[in-house]
Design a protein around this motif. Structure first.
Motif, short mmCIF file in Angstrom:
data_model
loop_
_atom_site.label_atom_id
_atom_site.label_comp_id
_atom_site.label_asym_id
_atom_site.label_seq_id
_atom_site.Cartn_x
_atom_site.Cartn_y
_atom_site.Cartn_z
N PHE A 258 0.83 -1.20 0.00
CA PHE A 258 0.00 0.00 0.00
C PHE A 258 0.87 1.26 0.00
O PHE A 258 0.56 2.25 -0.65
CB PHE A 258 -0.92 -0.03 1.23
N ASN A 259 1.98 1.21 0.73
CA ASN A 259 2.89 2.36 0.76
C ASN A 259 3.49 2.64 -0.61
O ASN A 259 3.69 3.80 -0.99
CB ASN A 259 4.01 2.13 1.78
N ASN A 260 3.80 1.58 -1.36
CA ASN A 260 4.31 1.78 -2.71
C ASN A 260 3.28 2.49 -3.59
O ASN A 260 3.61 3.39 -4.37
CB ASN A 260 4.71 0.44 -3.32
N LEU A 261 2.02 2.05 -3.45
CA LEU A 261 0.96 2.70 -4.24
C LEU A 261 0.76 4.14 -3.80
O LEU A 261 0.58 5.05 -4.63
CB LEU A 261 -0.35 1.92 -4.09
N ASP A 564 32.28 3.40 -4.51
CA ASP A 564 32.16 3.87 -3.13
C ASP A 564 31.29 5.11 -3.12
O ASP A 564 31.76 6.21 -3.42
CB ASP A 564 33.54 4.16 -2.55
N ALA A 565 30.02 4.94 -2.83
CA ALA A 565 29.07 6.06 -2.85
C ALA A 565 28.30 6.09 -1.54
O ALA A 565 28.24 5.11 -0.79
CB ALA A 565 28.10 5.91 -4.02
N LYS A 566 27.74 7.25 -1.25
CA LYS A 566 26.86 7.37 -0.09
C LYS A 566 25.60 6.54 -0.36
O LYS A 566 25.23 6.31 -1.52
CB LYS A 566 26.49 8.84 0.16
N VAL A 567 24.93 6.10 0.72
CA VAL A 567 23.79 5.20 0.58
C VAL A 567 22.58 5.76 1.29
O VAL A 567 22.68 6.23 2.43
CB VAL A 567 24.11 3.79 1.14
N VAL A 568 21.43 5.71 0.59
CA VAL A 568 20.14 6.01 1.20
C VAL A 568 19.20 4.85 0.87
O VAL A 568 19.05 4.49 -0.30
CB VAL A 568 19.55 7.33 0.68
N TYR A 569 18.63 4.27 1.93
CA TYR A 569 17.66 3.19 1.73
C TYR A 569 16.26 3.77 1.76
O TYR A 569 15.98 4.76 2.44
CB TYR A 569 17.79 2.13 2.82
N MET A 570 15.37 3.10 1.04
CA MET A 570 13.94 3.45 1.12
C MET A 570 13.15 2.15 1.20
O MET A 570 13.56 1.12 0.66
CB MET A 570 13.51 4.27 -0.10
N SER A 571 12.04 2.21 1.92
CA SER A 571 11.26 0.98 2.12
C SER A 571 9.84 1.31 2.51
O SER A 571 9.58 2.32 3.17
CB SER A 571 11.91 0.13 3.21
N GLY A 572 8.95 0.46 2.06
CA GLY A 572 7.56 0.54 2.50
C GLY A 572 7.34 -0.25 3.77
O GLY A 572 6.27 -0.18 4.39
N TYR A 573 8.36 -1.05 4.16
CA TYR A 573 8.32 -1.72 5.45
C TYR A 573 8.76 -0.73 6.53
O TYR A 573 9.04 0.44 6.24
CB TYR A 573 9.24 -2.94 5.46
N ALA A 574 8.87 -1.21 7.76
CA ALA A 574 9.28 -0.33 8.85
C ALA A 574 10.79 -0.33 9.00
O ALA A 574 11.51 -1.02 8.30
CB ALA A 574 8.61 -0.77 10.15
N ASP A 575 11.27 0.44 9.98
CA ASP A 575 12.70 0.54 10.20
C ASP A 575 13.31 -0.78 10.64
O ASP A 575 14.51 -0.97 10.54
CB ASP A 575 13.01 1.62 11.24
N GLY A 576 12.48 -1.72 11.11
CA GLY A 576 13.00 -3.03 11.49
C GLY A 576 13.56 -3.81 10.31
O GLY A 576 14.33 -4.74 10.50
N LEU A 591 14.64 6.28 4.20
CA LEU A 591 13.51 7.05 3.68
C LEU A 591 12.29 6.15 3.71
O LEU A 591 12.25 5.10 3.03
CB LEU A 591 13.81 7.52 2.26
N GLN A 592 11.30 6.52 4.52
CA GLN A 592 10.11 5.72 4.68
C GLN A 592 9.08 6.07 3.62
O GLN A 592 8.74 7.23 3.43
CB GLN A 592 9.50 5.93 6.07
N LYS A 593 8.61 5.07 2.89
CA LYS A 593 7.55 5.28 1.90
C LYS A 593 6.21 5.37 2.63
O LYS A 593 6.01 4.64 3.61
CB LYS A 593 7.51 4.12 0.90
N PRO A 594 5.29 6.15 2.13
CA PRO A 594 5.42 7.12 1.04
C PRO A 594 6.11 8.38 1.55
O PRO A 594 5.87 8.81 2.66
CB PRO A 594 3.98 7.39 0.64
N PHE A 595 6.96 8.98 0.72
CA PHE A 595 7.67 10.18 1.13
C PHE A 595 7.30 11.33 0.21
O PHE A 595 6.89 11.14 -0.94
CB PHE A 595 9.19 9.95 1.13
N MET A 596 7.50 12.53 0.75
CA MET A 596 7.21 13.75 -0.01
C MET A 596 8.50 14.26 -0.65
O MET A 596 9.61 13.83 -0.30
CB MET A 596 6.62 14.82 0.91
N LEU A 597 8.36 15.18 -1.57
CA LEU A 597 9.50 15.73 -2.28
C LEU A 597 10.48 16.38 -1.32
O LEU A 597 11.70 16.24 -1.45
CB LEU A 597 9.03 16.74 -3.34
N ALA A 598 9.96 17.11 -0.32
CA ALA A 598 10.84 17.78 0.64
C ALA A 598 11.64 16.78 1.45
O ALA A 598 12.81 17.00 1.75
CB ALA A 598 10.01 18.66 1.56
#
Length: 611
Positions: A258-261, A564-576, A591-598
């Motif tokens: 649902f978060n992906n949608l 070797d790059a900086k990493v940002v994860y995103m997920s519709g699951y929780a921080d666990g 980055l927790q889905k759904p996220f805003m542009l800001a």
């Protein structure tokens, strides 16, 4: 009279012969009286022993039909006094602290005239040194007795003098021994100076030895029953936990999809609303965005079922969340429940998850409604308070918002109150026992604490302390103010997302922020694209859970390829989800889905600027 007859016996006449006959009669009378007295003594002794045998039988019955150890001991004391015709009887529990012993009376019968209370004070902490019967019994681990107590004798001990003044003429103390140590004593006090002789004590010793075995058996059975109760309780808790875990996993999966949608819907709505100039149906689009935010809040609640809630830290207006919780739970309040609000508009915000904070008040509203089936008054009040260092050891000194939640319902007694915040504890037939436990957990996670008070039949009051944040609640994100969050020098982002809709939207959002984007629909293609790219990849933005390879595994593969790059994860699951994949959330952006542009702009800049 015998003395008159004696003077006539020596006469050699009829008077003398008659005197001899009478003297013989007197001698036979004395012998007969002695025989009668002896037989009476034997009969009395036999009756006493028979009484003790009846005591033995009745005590065995009391042990066999006991409801509890305390009830059994009181019954035995009464049996001993009633059948043995003794003045009083009492049982003392012995506690050893090293070589020192204390004796505490736990059961008593008869009229001791305060003697047992007097003795118990003397037996506190130094019973093994006492000169009385109990002290001698503890030192010798054998029966101790005293007969013919005379309080007027100047040589008698203090305990004998006190006993004699109360009409006690004989006493005995019987030890109950387990593994060489006295764990209890049985004391008998009698008004008969000749009572409790050796034969009597011998039989009674066997009675109380049997009683000691009965006490140990009762304690063993009680320990077994307690262990069975705990095992049953733990088994029930395990079943509930497993059910919650199953529901949580199901809810987590649904929330993820649902978060992906929602990400796609909210992202496109935001891009539309960010367009400059006149936008047809702008108000309708804004309403759709609000609905999406509410849907996002619902997914957070789904995630919380399995303790899979995402960590959200933002300024939260307590008064707003109270009003929202009342709106959500108003269906639980009957018409005859009066709601009183006394909200201080000047209280500062707290830093935390608004959905969790709202859940605190929703749970308390529902609890209050159930506690007032016949109506009543429900009060919610807020105020700012300063908590000092000595207020409570669990609180950090500072400024807090105090939220008082009170009802005039059924209330709780002290025993129930002591378990109120325990998980799975409930007094409701259909309750889960998680409401107040969840309230306490959420408050603790937000750095606060709860104080509760209740009177049976007079209602319950909860006082919740939450620390005030040093920030002000913000409004909706202003797209025009994000210039400072845009890409500084057209940095390159490797975007990895296996959902096409999410990937295309995220790519568009990154492009609008000025980033150059390399995107891949799976980890394998991402590694290949990264190897083919001749420039520098500044940030890897990747989903956590993907088919074939997880986000952290992808990052490891990129490192092996020399990227070797900086990493940002995103997920519709929780921080666990990060912890399940062996990655600490403190080391990377999440980055927790759904996220805003800001939110996307901020976390990307933080990742790039991070040393």
């Amino acid at each position: 009279k015998p003395e008159l007859v004696e003077s006539l016996v020596l006469q050699k006449n009829e008077i003398g012969r008659l005197a001899q006959l009478i003297k013989s009669f007197f001698v036979q009378q004395v012998e007969l009286e002695k025989e009668v007295g002896h037989r009476k003594e034997i009969q009395a002794k036999q009756e006493k022993l028979n009484a003790i045998l009846r005591i033995w039988g009745r005590c065995n019955f009391a042990m066999a039909t006991r409801a509890s150890e305390a009830e059994m001991l009181n019954r035995v004391c009464n049996i001993v006094v009633d059948l043995g015709k003794y003045k009083a009887a009492w049982v003392g529990e012995v506690t050893w602290r090293g070589a020192r012993a204390s004796v505490k009376p736990v059961a008593k019968a008869g009229n001791d005239e305060g003697y047992v209370d007097l003795v118990s004070r003397e037996l506190n902490n130094n019973a093994d040194r006492a000169s009385c019967l109990v002290g001698r019994c503890l030192r010798t681990r054998d029966v101790s007795a005293c007969r013919g107590i005379d309080s007027s004798d100047p040589a008698c001990d203090k305990w004998e003098r006190e006993a004699g003044q109360r009409g006690i003429r004989a006493g005995a103390c019987f030890p109950m021994v387990h593994q060489g140590e006295v764990f209890a004593v049985f004391a008998i006090l009698s008004e008969g100076a000749a009572d409790l002789d050796a034969d009597e004590r011998k039989v009674l010793a066997e009675v109380f030895e049997n009683l000691g075995a009965g006490i140990l058996l009762a304690r063993s059975e009680e320990a077994r029953r307690e262990a069975e109760r705990k095992a049953a309780s733990l088994s029930e808790q395990l079943m509930r936990t497993q059910k919650l875990e199953a529901v949580g996993r199901l809810a987590g999966g649904i929330a993820h999809d649902f978060n992906n949608l929602l990400l796609v819907i909210m992202g496109n709505l935001e891009l539309c609303l960010a367009e400059k100039g006149r936008i047809p149906n702008r108000s309708e689009l804004a309403e759709a965005m609000d609905a999406c935010r509410q849907a996002s809040d619902l997914t957070r609640q789904l995630l919380s079922l399995g303790r899979r809630r995402a960590s959200v830290t933002e300024p939260v207006d307590i008064n707003d969340e109270i009003n929202t919780a009342l709106d959500l739970a108003k269906g639980s309040l009957k018409e005859d429940v009066k709601v009183k609000l006394d909200l201080d508009g000047n209280v500062g915000p707290v830093l935390g998850d608004p959905v969790q904070v709202r859940q605190i008040f929703t749970n308390l509203v529902i609890n209050a409604a159930e506690a007032m089936p016949d109506g009543g008054t429900f009060t919610l009040a807020t105020e700012s308070v300063c908590v000092e260092a000595d207020f409570t050891p669990e609180a950090v000194p500072g400024d807090y918002v105090l939220i008082t939640v009170a009802d005039t319902g059924q209330g709780m007694d002290d025993e129930v109150m002591g378990h109120a915040f325990e998980p799975f504890f409930t007094t409701k037939k259909a309750g889960t026992g998680l409401g107040l436990a969840l309230v306490n957990s959420i408050v603790a996670q937000h750095g606060g604490f709860v104080r509760a008070s209740s009177i049976r039949g007079s209602g319950t009051t909860f006082r919740i302390f939450l620390p005030i944040a040093d920030v002000l609640p913000g409004g909706e994100s202003d797209i025009a103010s994000m210039d400072v969050l845009r890409a500084g020098h057209s940095e390159t982002v490797l975007l990895v997302e296996d959902r096409d809709m999410c990937r295309l939207l995220t790519r568009t959002m990154l492009g609008s922020l000025g980033y150059k984007v390399l995107d891949a629909g799976n980890p394998k293609d991402a590694v290949a694209r990264a190897k083919e790219y001749s420039g520098k990849i500044d940030v890897v933005l990747t989903d956590v859970v993907m088919s074939g390879m997880s986000g952290p595994e992808l990052v490891d593969a990129l490192h092996e390829a020399g990227i070797d790059a900086k990493v940002v994860y995103m997920s519709g699951y929780a921080d666990g989800a990060l912890a399940e994949h062996g990655i600490s959330g403190a080391r990377v952006g999440m980055l927790q889905k759904p996220f805003m542009l800001a939110q996307l702009a901020q976390i990307m800049r933080e990742a790039i600027l991070k040393g």
